[in-house]
Design a protein around this motif. Structure first.
Motif, mmCIF file in Angstrom:
data_model
loop_
_atom_site.group_PDB
_atom_site.id
_atom_site.type_symbol
_atom_site.label_atom_id
_atom_site.label_comp_id
_atom_site.label_asym_id
_atom_site.label_seq_id
_atom_site.Cartn_x
_atom_site.Cartn_y
_atom_site.Cartn_z
ATOM 1 N N ARG A 292 33.985 40.132 49.084
ATOM 2 C CA ARG A 292 33.659 39.231 47.983
ATOM 3 C C ARG A 292 34.846 38.314 47.720
ATOM 4 O O ARG A 292 36.000 38.727 47.845
ATOM 5 C CB ARG A 292 33.321 40.019 46.707
ATOM 6 C CG ARG A 292 32.105 40.902 46.844
ATOM 7 C CD ARG A 292 31.912 41.768 45.605
ATOM 8 N NE ARG A 292 31.720 40.945 44.411
ATOM 9 C CZ ARG A 292 31.614 41.451 43.186
ATOM 10 N NH1 ARG A 292 31.705 42.769 42.995
ATOM 11 N NH2 ARG A 292 31.426 40.649 42.157
ATOM 12 N N ASN A 301 34.255 38.760 39.822
ATOM 13 C CA ASN A 301 33.372 38.470 38.688
ATOM 14 C C ASN A 301 33.912 37.325 37.836
ATOM 15 O O ASN A 301 33.175 36.408 37.455
ATOM 16 C CB ASN A 301 33.194 39.722 37.833
ATOM 17 C CG ASN A 301 32.400 40.797 38.555
ATOM 18 O OD1 ASN A 301 31.715 40.520 39.536
ATOM 19 N ND2 ASN A 301 32.491 42.020 38.083
ATOM 20 N N GLY A 304 33.662 34.070 39.823
ATOM 21 C CA GLY A 304 32.311 33.523 39.829
ATOM 22 C C GLY A 304 31.961 32.831 38.527
ATOM 23 O O GLY A 304 31.292 31.790 38.523
ATOM 24 N N LEU A 345 30.464 30.197 44.106
ATOM 25 C CA LEU A 345 29.743 31.065 43.187
ATOM 26 C C LEU A 345 28.932 32.116 43.937
ATOM 27 O O LEU A 345 28.920 33.305 43.562
ATOM 28 C CB LEU A 345 28.829 30.210 42.297
ATOM 29 C CG LEU A 345 27.883 30.956 41.354
ATOM 30 C CD1 LEU A 345 28.666 31.779 40.351
ATOM 31 C CD2 LEU A 345 26.961 29.972 40.643
ATOM 32 N N SER A 348 31.158 34.877 45.562
ATOM 33 C CA SER A 348 31.730 35.880 44.656
ATOM 34 C C SER A 348 30.833 37.104 44.515
ATOM 35 O O SER A 348 31.312 38.180 44.133
ATOM 36 C CB SER A 348 31.981 35.255 43.287
ATOM 37 O OG SER A 348 30.757 34.947 42.649
ATOM 38 N N SER A 350 28.859 37.890 42.291
ATOM 39 C CA SER A 350 28.882 38.390 40.919
ATOM 40 C C SER A 350 27.500 38.189 40.316
ATOM 41 O O SER A 350 27.084 37.053 40.040
ATOM 42 C CB SER A 350 29.941 37.653 40.100
ATOM 43 O OG SER A 350 29.880 38.017 38.746
ATOM 44 N N ALA A 353 27.744 36.626 36.898
ATOM 45 C CA ALA A 353 28.020 35.191 36.936
ATOM 46 C C ALA A 353 26.778 34.410 37.363
ATOM 47 O O ALA A 353 26.507 33.331 36.833
ATOM 48 C CB ALA A 353 29.183 34.900 37.888
ATOM 49 N N TRP A 354 26.023 34.956 38.318
ATOM 50 C CA TRP A 354 24.773 34.295 38.714
ATOM 51 C C TRP A 354 23.796 34.226 37.530
ATOM 52 O O TRP A 354 23.178 33.188 37.281
ATOM 53 C CB TRP A 354 24.122 35.058 39.865
ATOM 54 C CG TRP A 354 24.901 35.018 41.142
ATOM 55 C CD1 TRP A 354 26.050 34.317 41.388
ATOM 56 C CD2 TRP A 354 24.587 35.718 42.339
ATOM 57 N NE1 TRP A 354 26.480 34.542 42.668
ATOM 58 C CE2 TRP A 354 25.600 35.398 43.288
ATOM 59 C CE3 TRP A 354 23.572 36.584 42.724
ATOM 60 C CZ2 TRP A 354 25.610 35.909 44.568
ATOM 61 C CZ3 TRP A 354 23.568 37.099 44.015
ATOM 62 C CH2 TRP A 354 24.573 36.765 44.925
#
Length: 876
Positions: A292, A301, A304, A345, A348, A350, A353-354
């Motif tokens: 990641r 995290n 992201g 993004l 990552s 995450s 975050a998404w």
């Protein structure tokens, strides 16, 4: 922007000169009419503040004659008169003031951008060791700027005295009074009250450090962190109030976002060596690809979330560019960073975050007007599809592709994203009836579906296997809520969770952070801190929603993901939040300036006889007013013998009001200087302690050089428990015990200090005291297998020493206490092994623990036990 047309002898408005700068107002303070010169009160046009509604527009109280004269009665002050010469241009002194103001803008802008980029390059300022240098740069630079400002004021006043009719030297009292007034005027900047929010948080942690908390060092570090944020807020507020503040803030945002995104992408492609930039793991719950992207923050995290904030800001900018026909170069410039940001993004991995970025994007789409929603989708389609394809290629290589194929994939995806966006934009703006728009919509649907399928296919395994991490977070949050109820209103001080979670955790999960920004603040500062941060966030969100809606999705990501992870422990996230708020304020000021300049007013010179009479009449009125004012000032400074005996009560209230205002201004200036100077002093001590500690740990253990460095580190910072423990191991027994006991007043919840005290007591043959220390250490960290094993070892050693010294009863009591520790340890290990909870800390019964338990049982009996040498020689 429309210009104000004027005839000769009157001010001609220019947007470059109409700056809302305090230095410009100084240049025209106490100005009067002169021969051959016209004065027009243009104060409202130059000031970008919108708080005074009476001063922001032309009121009906102003006397205005289109053909003869224009005169505005300024009821507040006379600082708004702008002087021009006969040609209608600004005088030389005004130009000097303008260039001086431009220099201050450049200085504040460069310092703000440097601090923001330093936060990006220093792992997001998560660690205190990274925070100290940046804080020294900020505080030292602000002190230097204040000194230069005061020196400049003194030189200016001296020049004014030399140019006056009376060559009166400036007294120290007069100089201090002028400086105090000018500094007070400097801090009366629009939006300056936003500095009170981080200052309030800084005060909370400072009170915890002074009154006592679970970790004095944690409270002091948090106090310094919020002090840096307060200084950063002050700089951004000043920058937002300047003429070109919006440009500086936009440029700083692009530089920080581009640095974070491109450094991560280039590190994956093998171009930029970035240690710890990619996190690799074989656990499918953590990563489906085995790697990641963490970027400069070294935490996927948080990385992201920050690239999601940047991607949404670029998305709204690209949508604004697509919404109207623009040149291809401008469209490419708007769309250029979008694909790498979306790829970063996705890399990552995450999920939080998404989710936060998706919710913010949906909110941005819903808040758009109906005609502006399709350009937003057009800007999303091609970059997202290409970013998903690039993510699929890099994830297949576990984020370690060969340099040449990786660069080719990056270049191809980037070019395809730009070309696809240009084609969609061309279709959208084509002159045909419905076919181009239908084709554009079809392309959007296909691109979105392709991107979704690629992303879900690559992360399906992790989405299924990652349920355990979510369960662990729920357990953390339940434990944190239970801990918060013990001090709901004021909290426990800085680093509460990091110091106390081992004592209250319901299962052996690993979590130095609570993974929830709101809970973390609640544990540290209680409801008081929650209310402060909530008020700050809501006011900033309101300002952005009204004056800069394009920044609304980015701030929404900051709030949503901060509630799911520990982003708010990174100082960089708060700096970005402050930056966005200042950017919105600068856009508000710029918009108001454009609206004020949209009215065209023609001024004609006074040439008629009636105009001359009116002008002479107005001059006579102004002279009479100035004479009465000077007479009152003269009477004010008369000796006491010449004053009348009876003074009206109103004068007492007036004097009291002036004295009170003066005290408030002086106190405010002194508090600011004390705050910044104290921050520099405290931070420098902590920075020296960090350097000395690292040098000491690099020396061999037990050497005199190591002891010297550790002693220097302790003198600079006596609050750090790691410095105290390392130094105690190199000191004689009683000195080490005294040092550790003194450290308990600063860190009462640190289990390692109790283990060290128990070890020393066992070496002294004080088994009962050692048992008390070990019991406290186990209570603070019961899922620590190594600590439990060490307690059994030293309890067995203490019992053996007491037995050999002839204290049989004491040895039996010490051994019995050790047996109880072993039985609780064994029972807890069996519960963890038999239960269905996550054992992230790998808590098990150590291999040699049963042997120590058996020796302690023999010591607790009435017979002399045959000790096992191979066991007693093993020291944990």
């Amino acid at each position: 922007m429309k210009n104000r047309t004027m005839h000769k002898g009157v001010v001609r408005y220019r947007r470059g000169y109409a700056a809302n700068e305090e230095m410009m107002e100084q240049a025209f303070e106490r100005s009067h009419h002169a021969n051959g010169t016209e004065y027009v009160d243009n104060r409202d046009l130059c000031n970008g503040d919108s708080k005074g509604s009476k001063d922001s527009t032309y009121n009906r109280e102003d006397t205005y004659n289109k053909d003869d004269t224009y005169e505005k009665e300024d009821k507040n002050n006379s600082n708004g008169a702008i002087q021009t010469d006969a040609s209608g241009s600004f005088s030389q002194s005004l130009r000097c003031k303008r260039y001086s103001g431009w220099g201050w803008t450049v200085g504040v802008g460069i310092l703000s951008i440097v601090l923001l980029l330093a936060g990006c390059l220093s792992r997001g300022l998560y660690y205190s060791a990274d925070l100290y240098p940046v804080l020294l740069i900020a505080a030292g630079s602000i002190l230097i700027m204040i000194v230069l400002f005061l020196v400049g004021i003194r030189l200016e006043k001296e020049q004014e005295q030399e140019q006056g009719r009376k060559q009166v030297p400036l007294s120290p009292v007069h100089w201090l009074g002028n400086n105090e007034r000018m500094v007070w005027r400097m801090i009366r900047i629009p939006g300056i009250l936003r500095v009170l929010w981080p200052l309030g948080m800084m005060t909370c942690f400072g009170l915890h450090a002074w009154a006592g908390s679970v970790s004095k060092q944690g409270s002091m570090d948090e106090m310094l962190r919020w002090s840096l944020l307060a200084m950063f807020t002050l700089l951004t507020v000043i920058l937002a109030a300047r003429t070109d503040g919006a440009r500086w803030l936009a440029g700083g945002w692009q530089m920080a976002g581009g640095l974070l995104v491109l450094s991560g992408i280039f590190a994956v492609c093998g171009i930029l060596p970035l240690p710890f930039g990619v996190m690799r793991t074989a656990d499918p719950e953590i990563s489906s690809a085995g790697a990641r992207l963490g970027g400069l923050l070294q935490y996927p995290n948080a990385y992201g979330a920050v690239v999601g904030m940047y991607a949404l800001e670029r998305l709204t900018a690209a949508a604004r560019a697509i919404a109207r026909p623009v040149p291809a170069g401008r469209l490419i410039a708007a769309v250029l960073p979008l694909m790498p940001a979306q790829a970063a993004l996705l890399l990552s991995e995450s999920r939080g975050a998404w989710l936060a970025t998706g919710c913010a994007a949906v909110a941005a789409f819903a808040l758009q007007r109906r005609g502006a929603r399709l350009p937003l989708l057009l800007a999303t389609a091609a970059p997202l599809a290409c970013a998903a394809w690039l993510y699929r290629q890099l994830a297949a290589a576990q984020l370690a592709p060969a340099p040449v194929p990786g660069l080719l994939a990056l270049a191809g995806a980037w070019a395809a994203a730009l070309l696809g966006t240009l084609l969609l934009c061309r279709l959208w703006h084509s002159g045909a009836a419905k076919a181009p728009r239908a084709a554009a919509l079809t392309a959007i649907v296909l691109a979105g579906a392709t991107a979704a399928l690629m992303a879900v296919a690559s992360t399906a395994d992790r989405l299924v296997a990652g349920v355990g991490t979510g369960v662990s977070r729920l357990q953390m949050w339940r434990d944190a809520l239970q801990l918060w109820t013990e001090a709901a209103w004021l909290g426990h001080g800085g680093d509460t969770w990091r110091n106390m979670f081992r004592a209250i955790q319901s299962s052996p999960y690993v979590g130095g952070e609570v993974h929830n920004g709101l809970l973390d603040l609640a544990l540290d500062t209680g409801m008081l801190g929650i209310l402060l941060v909530a008020g700050w966030f809501l006011l900033t969100l309101r300002s952005i929603f009204h004056f800069a809606p394009q920044l609304f999705p980015s701030v929404l990501v900051f709030g949503l993901h901060g509630a799911m992870d520990f982003d708010w422990s990174f100082t960089l996230f708060w700096m970005l939040f402050i930056w966005l708020g200042a950017w919105a304020t600068a856009l508000k000021t710029e918009t108001e300036g454009v609206q004020r300049s949209g009215v065209t007013v023609k001024y004609t010179p006074i040439r008629s006889e009636l105009g001359s009479k009116l002008r002479s009449k107005s001059r006579s009125k102004s002279r009479s007013k100035s004479r009465s004012r000077s007479r009152s000032l003269f009477l004010q400074y008369l000796p006491n013998q010449s004053r009348p005996l009876s003074v009206p009560m109103r004068s007492f209230f007036h004097i009291f009001q002036r004295v009170t205002a003066r005290l408030i201004r002086v106190s405010t200036v002194m508090i600011i200087l004390f705050w910044i100077g104290g921050t520099v002093w405290l931070t420098s001590r902590y920075a020296v302690a960090e350097v000395q500690y690292r040098q000491g740990m690099s020396e061999p253990d037990g050497t005199p050089a190591q002891k010297v460095h550790l002693m220097a580190a302790l003198q600079s910072n006596p609050n750090r428990p790691d410095i105290v423990i390392s130094l105690a191991r190199s000191l004689p027994g009683r000195e080490a015990e005294s040092l550790l006991l003194n450290s308990l007043s600063h860190s009462p919840m640190h289990p390692q200090i109790y283990i060290e005290l128990g070890r020393l007591a066992a070496q002294f043959g004080e088994g009962q005291q050692a048992g008390e220390y070990f019991e406290q250490a186990i209570a603070l960290n019961r899922y620590d297998g190594i600590g439990q094993f060490a307690a059994l070892y030293w309890m067995e050693q203490a019992a053996r020493r007491e037995w050999k010294a002839g204290f049989t009863d004491r040895a039996q009591q010490t051994a019995a206490a050790g047996v109880q520790m072993y039985e609780r340890y064994q029972l807890l290990a069996e519960e963890v092994e038999a239960g269905n909870v996550r054992n992230d800390r790998r808590f098990v019964l150590e291999e040699h623990a049963p042997g120590y338990g058996e020796n302690l049982r023999r010591l607790a009996s009435a017979f002399s036990p045959p000790f096992t040498p191979e066991l007693t020689k093993r020291s944990p």
